[in-house]
Design an enzyme around this catalytic site. Structure first.
Site, PDB file in Angstrom:
ATOM      1  N   PRO A 101       1.112  -1.086  -0.344  1.00 35.83           N
ATOM      2  CA  PRO A 101      -0.214  -0.246  -0.317  1.00 35.83           C
ATOM      3  C   PRO A 101       0.750   1.390   0.260  1.00 35.83           C
ATOM      4  O   PRO A 101       1.536   1.947   0.691  1.00 35.83           O
ATOM      5  CB  PRO A 101      -0.743  -0.308   1.674  1.00 35.83           C
ATOM      6  CG  PRO A 101       0.019  -1.260   2.332  1.00 35.83           C
ATOM      7  CD  PRO A 101       0.851  -2.415   1.211  1.00 35.83           C
ATOM      8  N   GLU A 102       0.954   2.036  -1.116  1.00 29.93           N
ATOM      9  CA  GLU A 102       1.372   3.329  -0.768  1.00 29.93           C
ATOM     10  C   GLU A 102       0.017   4.065  -0.836  1.00 29.93           C
ATOM     11  O   GLU A 102      -1.300   4.472  -0.850  1.00 29.93           O
ATOM     12  CB  GLU A 102       2.074   3.714  -2.715  1.00 29.93           C
ATOM     13  CG  GLU A 102       3.403   2.390  -2.423  1.00 29.93           C
ATOM     14  CD  GLU A 102       4.328   2.714  -3.802  1.00 29.93           C
ATOM     15  OE1 GLU A 102       4.559   3.659  -4.108  1.00 29.93           O
ATOM     16  OE2 GLU A 102       4.504   1.782  -3.995  1.00 29.93           O
TER      17      GLU A 102
END
Length: 284
Positions: A13-14
């Site tokens: 997850p960015e």
DNA sequence: AGGGCTACCTGTACGC
DNA sequence: TGCGTACAGGTAGCCC
């Protein structure tokens, strides 16, 4: 019998993925009361606070913010808030009934819903803060500019001109810009046609404007793609929010550059212990 | 103080 | 088939 639940991401997850999770949770759990919190496994990156249930019981979720890759939950008439990081494999599952899975760590029993924090590699964490101290916490205190805000611009970038790191190293630095990770850094530099190896002081104003422009463009695109997958999601165990299939350069080493086409291959190198993907021909 | 490096963790892919 | 190993990467903390 189908179980309807929403499984929010399980990989890397960015900023865009965290934003998709944020807006999804915002649409589903705001106004809900926490009836009970059950900690299945306290050993995340930081030990899950032992007073989590005691502290959060009967609180109503009022607001969910994102800062970089962090999520912050606020509650009605409470000085407490929750700081959450998904690490690399953390995700939330929202469901109607309790069906436990491997690597479920914390279970939030909400009004008529169950929200589960699952994290295979345990790099994620959940912490409690006072809401007037959260932005002074070690996690958020030195956090750089939000890439989608107007504060991320040529002037801001220029104040970091003297940094010794190369271009990808700067984009990865959370105290320069918040929320970019290894995947989006490669994608952004490919879009901006700039080599990840460029030294910061070699960049001219036009090139910096291009970085700023590409950053906003790629992130917005990824967020809207994640949003779209949520809309179309009905009953499935499929993970949502993936931008993976849309990536133009990340993980494409030894494949044709999609811009230069035949014969020009994407190169994979290591920078600061991480892999970087780029095209030597069209990224200068 | 900036910058480089590593540990943390588990699943997966690969070579032999 | 099975075993060992490399790899994936976000962050904090270490050292220089």
């Amino acid at each position: 019998m189908f179980f309807i639940f929403f499984e929010l991401l399980s990989n890397m997850p960015e900023l865009p993925e965290v934003e998709v999770v944020r807006s999804f949770l915002e649409s589903r759990v705001i106004g809900k009361k926490i009836l009970k919190v059950s900690t299945v496994n306290e050993k995340l990156r930081y030990k899950v606070p032992s007073n989590l249930n005691l502290s959060l019981k009967n609180l109503i979720i009022t607001k969910i913010l994102r800062r970089g890759k962090y999520l912050i939950l606020f509650f009605r008439d409470s000085k407490l808030c929750l700081l959450i990081h998904l690490g690399m494999t953390g995700y939330f599952r929202l469901s109607d009934e309790l069906v436990e899975k491997k690597h479920d760590h914390v279970i939030f029993f909400l009004t008529k819903k169950i929200l589960i924090f699952n994290d295979i590699r345990k790099f994620g964490f959940i912490k409690i803060y006072c809401n007037n101290e959260i932005f002074l916490s070690s996690h958020l205190r030195n956090m750089g500019v939000e890439p989608l805000s107007k504060d991320f611009n040529l002037n801001y970038f220029n104040s970091f001109r003297k940094r010794a790191v190369d271009l990808k190293g700067l984009l990865m630095n959370q105290s320069f810009i918040a929320g970019l990770g290894n995947i989006y850094c490669s994608e952004i530099l490919y879009d901006a046609r700039l080599s990840p190896l460029r030294k910061i002081n070699s960049l001219n104003n036009l090139e910096i404007r291009n970085i700023v422009k590409s950053t906003k463009k790629i992130l917005k695109k990824a967020i809207s793609f994640g949003g779209t997958t949520i809309k179309n999601f009905i009953v499935s165990e499929e993970k949502i929010g993936y931008f993976k299939n849309k990536l133009k350069v990340y993980s494409r080493d030894k494949k044709n550059c999609l811009r230069c086409l035949k014969g020009i291959l994407i190169k994979k190198i290591r920078q600061n212990g991480r892999s970087t993907f780029f095209c030597e021909k069209c990224q200068k």
